[in-house]
Design a protein around this motif. Structure first.
Motif, PDB file in Angstrom:
ATOM      1  N   LEU A 133      -0.214   6.491  -2.502  1.00 14.22           N
ATOM      2  CA  LEU A 133      -1.634   5.783  -3.302  1.00 14.22           C
ATOM      3  C   LEU A 133      -2.684   5.424  -2.104  1.00 14.22           C
ATOM      4  O   LEU A 133      -4.044   4.682  -2.374  1.00 14.22           O
ATOM      5  CB  LEU A 133      -0.837   4.363  -4.234  1.00 14.22           C
ATOM      6  N   ALA A 141       5.469  11.531  -6.644  1.00 10.03           N
ATOM      7  CA  ALA A 141       5.301  10.206  -5.897  1.00 10.03           C
ATOM      8  C   ALA A 141       4.374  10.101  -7.751  1.00 10.03           C
ATOM      9  O   ALA A 141       4.799   8.913  -7.659  1.00 10.03           O
ATOM     10  CB  ALA A 141       3.871  10.505  -5.291  1.00 10.03           C
ATOM     11  N   LEU A 142       3.417  10.674  -8.794  1.00 11.10           N
ATOM     12  CA  LEU A 142       2.935   9.962  -9.587  1.00 11.10           C
ATOM     13  C   LEU A 142       3.575   9.328 -11.079  1.00 11.10           C
ATOM     14  O   LEU A 142       3.790   8.911 -11.538  1.00 11.10           O
ATOM     15  CB  LEU A 142       1.553  11.031 -10.223  1.00 11.10           C
ATOM     16  N   HIS A 146       4.925   7.036  -3.939  1.00  9.57           N
ATOM     17  CA  HIS A 146       3.810   6.558  -4.861  1.00  9.57           C
ATOM     18  C   HIS A 146       3.414   5.690  -4.008  1.00  9.57           C
ATOM     19  O   HIS A 146       2.061   5.561  -4.091  1.00  9.57           O
ATOM     20  CB  HIS A 146       4.648   5.204  -5.829  1.00  9.57           C
ATOM     21  N   SER A 147       3.569   4.580  -3.415  1.00 13.33           N
ATOM     22  CA  SER A 147       2.952   4.221  -2.314  1.00 13.33           C
ATOM     23  C   SER A 147       1.990   5.260  -1.335  1.00 13.33           C
ATOM     24  O   SER A 147       1.597   4.378  -1.105  1.00 13.33           O
ATOM     25  CB  SER A 147       3.859   3.001  -1.285  1.00 13.33           C
TER      26      SER A 147
END
Length: 294
Positions: free
Chosen positions: A58, A11-12, A54-55
């Protein structure tokens, strides 16, 4: 940590290695240079996996942080105040909001207008504020009733020092454990909202959207559904396990052994008074019979 590391790293840092989008292939096929096959529109599944976390992370982290930014001052104020009307004014509106199921409230708001990423963050934070505020108030009320808090008030300490310096420190472990559980719930709520098309585009690179849009080809190309679903589960479980592990070492740490104290042995009744002070002097005195004999 092993459960959380793969989805969190993807994800990062996944978008950094995603690269440019290649030519689209046939829908729900495997091979042809695609590690995990193609999705419902012929895009590379591996690239969508790198971009899709990522979304989720976040939005979940932002919503959880925002909910505690509001819940902490509200809960601490309700626990420390001596004015009943202020406590009622702070907590009763939250109780009304708490009566509405979280997902239903998100869907009702989404039916009025289409929220983007920022709107989804605000919605998820809004539905988590009542629970978080009640948890803060319940844990802080116990600490606020201690005599130490009354002593701080009598000394003229400020509200900030009492609330943060003492009550906040006393409730730290409880709130950290609650944050881990709440972040897990937020992850599921964000994924469910994205699965239903709230806050994201229908063809967005999102793990939850991938599960929704590719489920029609589950038996043709299962990796397009199984991989993002496992990443969501691993991210949720790993987050909860990480918070539990952060709290466990202090609770399970063995207590340091205290040095043994030396105690003087007390003489038993009727025992000879050897070694006691004055015993020699008493034994050196002549008895009454000896004085008569002299």
């Amino acid at each position: 940590m092993l459960v959380l590391a793969p989805p969190l790293l993807l994800a990062l840092f996944g978008p950094l290695f995603a690269g440019e989008a290649g030519e689209r292939g046939v829908s729900f096929t495997a091979g042809d240079g695609h590690w995990l096959g193609t999705d419902f529109v012929g895009r590379d599944v591996w690239r969508q996996v790198l971009l899709g976390g990522h979304s989720v992370v976040l939005v979940a982290l932002s919503a959880t942080l925002l909910s505690y930014v509001v819940a902490l001052p509200v809960g601490l104020t309700a626990a420390l105040t001596r004015r009943g009307w202020l406590e009622e004014a702070l907590m009763r509106p939250l109780d009304v909001l708490l009566a509405v199921p979280s997902l239903l409230l998100v869907l009702l708001v989404a039916a009025v207008y289409s929220p983007g990423t920022l709107g989804l963050v605000l919605l998820v934070a809004l539905v988590n504020i009542p629970d978080a505020a009640r948890m803060v108030r319940a844990s802080a009320a116990e600490a606020a009733s201690r005599p130490a808090v009354e002593a701080l008030r009598m000394q003229g300490e400020s509200w900030w020092r009492i609330a943060v310096g003492y009550v906040g420190r006393a409730t730290r472990r409880t709130l950290v454990a609650d944050a881990g559980v709440r972040l897990t719930g937020v992850l599921y709520l964000v994924a469910t909202a994205a699965f239903l098309g709230v806050g994201v585009a229908p063809d967005a690179a999102d793990w939850a959207v991938m599960v929704d849009r590719n489920r029609t080809g589950l038996f043709l190309q299962p990796w397009a559904v199984v991989v993002p679903a496992l990443l969501i589960v691993g991210l949720s479980m790993g987050t909860n396990l990480l918070f539990d592990a952060a709290l466990a070492p202090r609770a399970d740490r063995p207590a340091r052994p205290r040095p043994a104290r030396r105690r003087l042995a007390r003489p038993r009744a009727g025992a000879p008074a050897e070694g006691r002070p004055g015993a020699t002097r008493r034994s050196a005195r002549p008895t009454q019979g000896e004085e008569k004999h002299r």
